[in-house]
Design a protein around this motif. Structure first.
Motif, PDB file in Angstrom:
ATOM      1  N   TRP A  21       0.241  15.701  12.487  1.00 21.07           N
ATOM      2  CA  TRP A  21      -0.387  14.381  12.568  1.00 21.07           C
ATOM      3  C   TRP A  21      -1.029  13.993  11.247  1.00 21.07           C
ATOM      4  CZ3 TRP A  21      -0.759   9.744  14.006  1.00 21.07           C
ATOM      5  CH2 TRP A  21      -1.942   9.023  13.847  1.00 21.07           C
ATOM      6  N   HIS A  22      -1.754  14.929  10.617  1.00 21.17           N
ATOM      7  CA  HIS A  22      -2.424  14.622   9.350  1.00 21.17           C
ATOM      8  C   HIS A  22      -1.400  14.247   8.275  1.00 21.17           C
ATOM      9  CE1 HIS A  22      -6.411  15.691  10.656  1.00 21.17           C
ATOM     10  NE2 HIS A  22      -6.009  16.886  11.066  1.00 21.17           N
ATOM     11  N   GLU A  23      -0.314  14.994   8.207  1.00 23.05           N
ATOM     12  CA  GLU A  23       0.700  14.694   7.194  1.00 23.05           C
ATOM     13  C   GLU A  23       1.376  13.354   7.479  1.00 23.05           C
ATOM     14  OE1 GLU A  23       4.472  16.880   4.981  1.00 23.05           O
ATOM     15  OE2 GLU A  23       3.906  17.488   7.004  1.00 23.05           O
ATOM     16  N   THR A  24       1.702  13.099   8.748  1.00 24.68           N
ATOM     17  CA  THR A  24       2.380  11.849   9.111  1.00 24.68           C
ATOM     18  C   THR A  24       1.506  10.634   8.813  1.00 24.68           C
ATOM     19  OG1 THR A  24       3.574  13.018  10.879  1.00 24.68           O
ATOM     20  CG2 THR A  24       3.546  10.611  10.970  1.00 24.68           C
ATOM     21  N   SER A  25       0.234  10.703   9.183  1.00 22.56           N
ATOM     22  CA  SER A  25      -0.676   9.573   8.949  1.00 22.56           C
ATOM     23  C   SER A  25      -0.859   9.314   7.457  1.00 22.56           C
ATOM     24  CB  SER A  25      -2.033   9.830   9.608  1.00 22.56           C
ATOM     25  OG  SER A  25      -2.640  11.005   9.084  1.00 22.56           O
ATOM     26  N   ARG A  26      -0.890  10.386   6.664  1.00 19.08           N
ATOM     27  CA  ARG A  26      -1.058  10.212   5.217  1.00 19.08           C
ATOM     28  C   ARG A  26       0.224   9.687   4.570  1.00 19.08           C
ATOM     29  NH1 ARG A  26      -5.055  15.135   3.192  1.00 19.08           N
ATOM     30  NH2 ARG A  26      -6.477  15.012   4.973  1.00 19.08           N
ATOM     31  N   LEU A  27       1.373  10.058   5.106  1.00 18.65           N
ATOM     32  CA  LEU A  27       2.626   9.503   4.602  1.00 18.65           C
ATOM     33  C   LEU A  27       2.704   7.997   4.872  1.00 18.65           C
ATOM     34  CD1 LEU A  27       5.241  12.250   5.582  1.00 18.65           C
ATOM     35  CD2 LEU A  27       4.540  11.596   3.278  1.00 18.65           C
ATOM     36  N   LEU A  28       2.216   7.587   6.051  1.00 19.78           N
ATOM     37  CA  LEU A  28       2.176   6.154   6.361  1.00 19.78           C
ATOM     38  C   LEU A  28       1.252   5.423   5.392  1.00 19.78           C
ATOM     39  CD1 LEU A  28       2.902   3.760   8.156  1.00 19.78           C
ATOM     40  CD2 LEU A  28       1.041   4.444   9.706  1.00 19.78           C
ATOM     41  N   ALA A  29       0.069   6.020   5.154  1.00 20.10           N
ATOM     42  CA  ALA A  29      -0.889   5.413   4.215  1.00 20.10           C
ATOM     43  C   ALA A  29      -0.299   5.331   2.810  1.00 20.10           C
ATOM     44  CB  ALA A  29      -2.186   6.221   4.200  1.00 20.10           C
ATOM     45  N   ALA A  30       0.405   6.400   2.391  1.00 23.35           N
ATOM     46  CA  ALA A  30       1.006   6.422   1.056  1.00 23.35           C
ATOM     47  C   ALA A  30       2.084   5.346   0.920  1.00 23.35           C
ATOM     48  CB  ALA A  30       1.600   7.800   0.780  1.00 23.35           C
ATOM     49  N   SER A  31       2.858   5.127   1.989  1.00 24.96           N
ATOM     50  CA  SER A  31       3.907   4.108   1.957  1.00 24.96           C
ATOM     51  C   SER A  31       3.305   2.720   1.792  1.00 24.96           C
ATOM     52  CB  SER A  31       4.745   4.180   3.237  1.00 24.96           C
ATOM     53  OG  SER A  31       5.343   5.454   3.371  1.00 24.96           O
ATOM     54  N   VAL A  32       2.242   2.447   2.534  1.00 25.14           N
ATOM     55  CA  VAL A  32       1.578   1.133   2.450  1.00 25.14           C
ATOM     56  C   VAL A  32       0.938   0.949   1.079  1.00 25.14           C
ATOM     57  CG1 VAL A  32      -0.247  -0.309   3.404  1.00 25.14           C
ATOM     58  CG2 VAL A  32       1.180   1.058   4.941  1.00 25.14           C
ATOM     59  N   ILE A  33       0.173   1.950   0.628  1.00 28.05           N
ATOM     60  CA  ILE A  33      -0.524   1.842  -0.654  1.00 28.05           C
ATOM     61  C   ILE A  33       0.470   1.721  -1.806  1.00 28.05           C
ATOM     62  CG2 ILE A  33      -2.041   3.066  -2.279  1.00 28.05           C
ATOM     63  CD1 ILE A  33      -3.378   4.351   0.194  1.00 28.05           C
ATOM     64  N   GLY A  34       1.552   2.521  -1.742  1.00 29.32           N
ATOM     65  CA  GLY A  34       2.545   2.477  -2.807  1.00 29.32           C
ATOM     66  C   GLY A  34       3.204   1.119  -2.943  1.00 29.32           C
ATOM     67  N   VAL A  35       3.627   0.534  -1.825  1.00 27.80           N
ATOM     68  CA  VAL A  35       4.266  -0.777  -1.859  1.00 27.80           C
ATOM     69  C   VAL A  35       3.277  -1.853  -2.306  1.00 27.80           C
ATOM     70  CG1 VAL A  35       5.302  -2.587  -0.430  1.00 27.80           C
ATOM     71  CG2 VAL A  35       6.050  -0.220  -0.181  1.00 27.80           C
ATOM     72  N   MET A  36       2.031  -1.788  -1.811  1.00 21.89           N
ATOM     73  CA  MET A  36       1.020  -2.760  -2.227  1.00 21.89           C
ATOM     74  C   MET A  36       0.748  -2.663  -3.728  1.00 21.89           C
ATOM     75  SD  MET A  36       0.440  -4.518   0.397  1.00 21.89           S
ATOM     76  CE  MET A  36      -0.915  -5.486  -0.246  1.00 21.89           C
ATOM     77  N   PHE A  37       0.746  -1.444  -4.241  1.00 26.59           N
ATOM     78  CA  PHE A  37       0.542  -1.267  -5.683  1.00 26.59           C
ATOM     79  C   PHE A  37       1.681  -1.932  -6.467  1.00 26.59           C
ATOM     80  CE2 PHE A  37       1.568   0.987  -9.592  1.00 26.59           C
ATOM     81  CZ  PHE A  37       0.358   0.907 -10.282  1.00 26.59           C
ATOM     82  N   LEU A  38       2.920  -1.731  -6.030  1.00 23.40           N
ATOM     83  CA  LEU A  38       4.060  -2.323  -6.735  1.00 23.40           C
ATOM     84  C   LEU A  38       4.025  -3.849  -6.652  1.00 23.40           C
ATOM     85  CD1 LEU A  38       7.051   0.032  -5.855  1.00 23.40           C
ATOM     86  CD2 LEU A  38       5.629   0.021  -7.889  1.00 23.40           C
ATOM     87  N   ILE A  39       3.612  -4.381  -5.502  1.00 29.56           N
ATOM     88  CA  ILE A  39       3.506  -5.848  -5.361  1.00 29.56           C
ATOM     89  C   ILE A  39       2.445  -6.381  -6.309  1.00 29.56           C
ATOM     90  CG2 ILE A  39       2.827  -7.709  -3.799  1.00 29.56           C
ATOM     91  CD1 ILE A  39       4.112  -6.120  -1.526  1.00 29.56           C
ATOM     92  N   SER A  40       1.287  -5.693  -6.368  1.00 33.97           N
ATOM     93  CA  SER A  40       0.206  -6.121  -7.253  1.00 33.97           C
ATOM     94  C   SER A  40       0.631  -6.024  -8.712  1.00 33.97           C
ATOM     95  CB  SER A  40      -1.037  -5.253  -7.023  1.00 33.97           C
ATOM     96  OG  SER A  40      -1.456  -5.319  -5.686  1.00 33.97           O
ATOM     97  N   PHE A  41       1.295  -4.945  -9.048  1.00 33.47           N
ATOM     98  CA  PHE A  41       1.781  -4.753 -10.415  1.00 33.47           C
ATOM     99  C   PHE A  41       2.766  -5.861 -10.793  1.00 33.47           C
ATOM    100  CE2 PHE A  41       4.841  -2.882 -13.397  1.00 33.47           C
ATOM    101  CZ  PHE A  41       3.982  -2.430 -14.390  1.00 33.47           C
ATOM    102  N   ASP A  42       3.651  -6.177  -9.861  1.00 31.16           N
ATOM    103  CA  ASP A  42       4.651  -7.219 -10.091  1.00 31.16           C
ATOM    104  C   ASP A  42       4.000  -8.587 -10.247  1.00 31.16           C
ATOM    105  OD1 ASP A  42       7.331  -8.107 -10.325  1.00 31.16           O
ATOM    106  OD2 ASP A  42       7.273  -8.827  -8.260  1.00 31.16           O
ATOM    107  N   PHE A  43       2.941  -8.821  -9.468  1.00 36.73           N
ATOM    108  CA  PHE A  43       2.267 -10.130  -9.490  1.00 36.73           C
ATOM    109  C   PHE A  43       1.498 -10.338 -10.798  1.00 36.73           C
ATOM    110  CE2 PHE A  43      -1.624 -12.590  -8.749  1.00 36.73           C
ATOM    111  CZ  PHE A  43      -1.075 -13.790  -8.351  1.00 36.73           C
ATOM    112  N   PHE A  44       0.713  -9.338 -11.199  1.00 42.86           N
ATOM    113  CA  PHE A  44      -0.133  -9.506 -12.379  1.00 42.86           C
ATOM    114  C   PHE A  44       0.672  -9.541 -13.676  1.00 42.86           C
ATOM    115  CE2 PHE A  44      -3.488  -7.896  -9.479  1.00 42.86           C
ATOM    116  CZ  PHE A  44      -4.385  -8.932  -9.642  1.00 42.86           C
ATOM    117  N   LEU A  45       1.810  -8.861 -13.679  1.00 43.70           N
ATOM    118  CA  LEU A  45       2.650  -8.899 -14.874  1.00 43.70           C
ATOM    119  C   LEU A  45       3.650 -10.046 -14.837  1.00 43.70           C
ATOM    120  CD1 LEU A  45       3.419  -5.138 -15.628  1.00 43.70           C
ATOM    121  CD2 LEU A  45       1.711  -6.616 -16.654  1.00 43.70           C
ATOM    122  N   GLU A  46       3.600 -10.819 -13.761  1.00 39.93           N
ATOM    123  CA  GLU A  46       4.510 -11.948 -13.585  1.00 39.93           C
ATOM    124  C   GLU A  46       5.963 -11.495 -13.766  1.00 39.93           C
ATOM    125  OE1 GLU A  46       3.343 -15.024 -16.212  1.00 39.93           O
ATOM    126  OE2 GLU A  46       1.433 -15.421 -15.190  1.00 39.93           O
TER     127      GLU A  46
END
Length: 387
Positions: free
Chosen positions: A82-107
């Protein structure tokens, strides 16, 4: 000594598997939007360029996974998923959000449409989970064949000894294999007494090639711990309820038996890899900075004795009894190199350079193989040794 080499290798395999899973997830998400989704899109489809752009950002994902503890031994080798699965879900969300933010700020144009990012987030979670599941299955199969297992000696006259023996035999995927037991008959299963039992730890260490010692009682703990250090082995002990409540050391479970690892050195696993990298990087830089000074010293030694070597080389034993060739600036007069101190002092006495070789030899040994004014040392050698 293995020093958790199997864990380090498995951690590397996880990082490689995670990287491939992340890249494949984004590529699949891109292809879903451009090839499977029937809705029109208004951008030029270029899967290779998109995949390359994502691959460049993979190290950021690995950092996120590491921060969330997904390369921690307790997480990726634990039985609770459970701990590994929940953290993998969190990592997937955080990773994609980071890429979206990176893409947005660098236009930039990493995500032609945000729907690709959503697809990628979902697929990435499932692909990371599946890849890790299969890697664990492969690791379990390998360990069940006793490949890469740490060889364990168990010492102690308690019920925990028999529990550890049974659980290491029943759960080879834990990564341990019993090679010796120092305990009374009543604490060893009957079928393993002749095969595994030894009368003393000294005998077990002499006859068994071990990687780790488990102690299950509190008798002679300092002696057992010292032996583990002298033989460069991991040392674990099974704690009492009082010791367990203090949460000292690093707690692990072998089956259902709690054991505490007492580290003989702080450098194990990833810390050992990090130190080796720092050794290579800083060692190379400092060697370059020191090279002018070393060249001057070499010239001074060579000018003082032109026909002799300025560099002295010999074989030494490392901490783990491996032969290592070392190189030093020669600080001793060439006539006495390769001779024992007693032989050198005797030769100097015969040459009339000193008067009492016996006294110097005794003083040298009594001072822990040191003389403040050693007649064998050159003038430049005295400076080298002093500095």
């Amino acid at each position: 000594m293995k020093k958790d080499s199997s864990v380090v290798f498995f951690r590397f395999c996880l990082m490689l598997g995670d990287s491939l899973a992340i890249i494949a997830s984004f590529l699949f998400a891109y292809l879903i939007r451009t090839k499977i989704d029937s809705r029109p899109y208004y951008f030029v489809s270029d899967p290779l360029k998109f995949t390359f752009s994502v691959a460049v950002m993979v190290p950021v994902w690995l950092i996120i996974l590491a921060i969330l503890g997904l390369y921690n031994k307790k997480i990726f080798l634990g039985r609770s998923h459970w701990h590994e699965t929940s953290r993998l879900l969190a990592a997937s969300v955080i990773g994609v959000m980071f890429l979206i933010s990176f893409d947005f700020f660098l236009e930039g144009d990493l995500f032609p449409v945000r729907l690709i990012a959503f697809y990628a987030m979902v697929i990435c979670f499932f692909s990371l989970t599946i890849v890790r599941f299969f890697l664990k299955v492969i690791r379990r199969i390998i360990l069940q064949q006793r490949i890469g297992s740490l060889r364990a000696i168990i010492i102690g006259n308690t019920k925990a000894t028999s529990r550890l023996i049974s659980q290491m035999l029943d759960y080879p995927e834990e990564g341990y294999r019993v090679v010796g037991v120092v305990a009374g008959n009543q604490f060893i299963p009957k079928e393993y007494r002749k095969k595994l039992q030894y009368s003393s730890l000294k005998e077990a260490l002499k006859k068994c090639e071990a990687d780790v010692i488990f102690q299950t009682d509190e008798k002679q703990t300092e002696y057992v711990y010292r032996q583990s250090i002298n033989h460069h082995l991991h040392y674990y002990f099974t704690p009492s309820e009082t010791t367990l409540s203090t949460s000292m050391g690093e707690l692990e479970l072998i089956g259902s038996t709690p054991v505490i690892m007492v580290k003989a050195t702080p450098l194990v696993g990833s810390a050992k890899v990090a130190k080796r990298l720092m050794d290579l990087i800083l060692g190379t830089l400092l060697l370059l900075l020191a090279s002018p000074v070393m060249l001057i010293i070499w010239l001074l030694i060579k000018l003082s004795t032109p026909r002799a070597h300025a560099i002295y080389s010999e074989i030494r034993l490392s901490r783990f009894n491996q032969k290592v060739k070392i190189h030093k600036f020669r600080s001793m007069k060439i006539n006495y190199c390769g001779m024992s101190p007693e032989a050198a002092f005797h030769k100097m006495e015969q040459e009339g350079k000193i008067k009492d070789a016996e006294r110097l030899s005794k003083e040298y040994r009594d001072n822990g193989d040191f003389l403040e004014h050693d007649p064998r040392i050159t003038k430049i050698g005295r400076f080298i040794r002093a500095t």
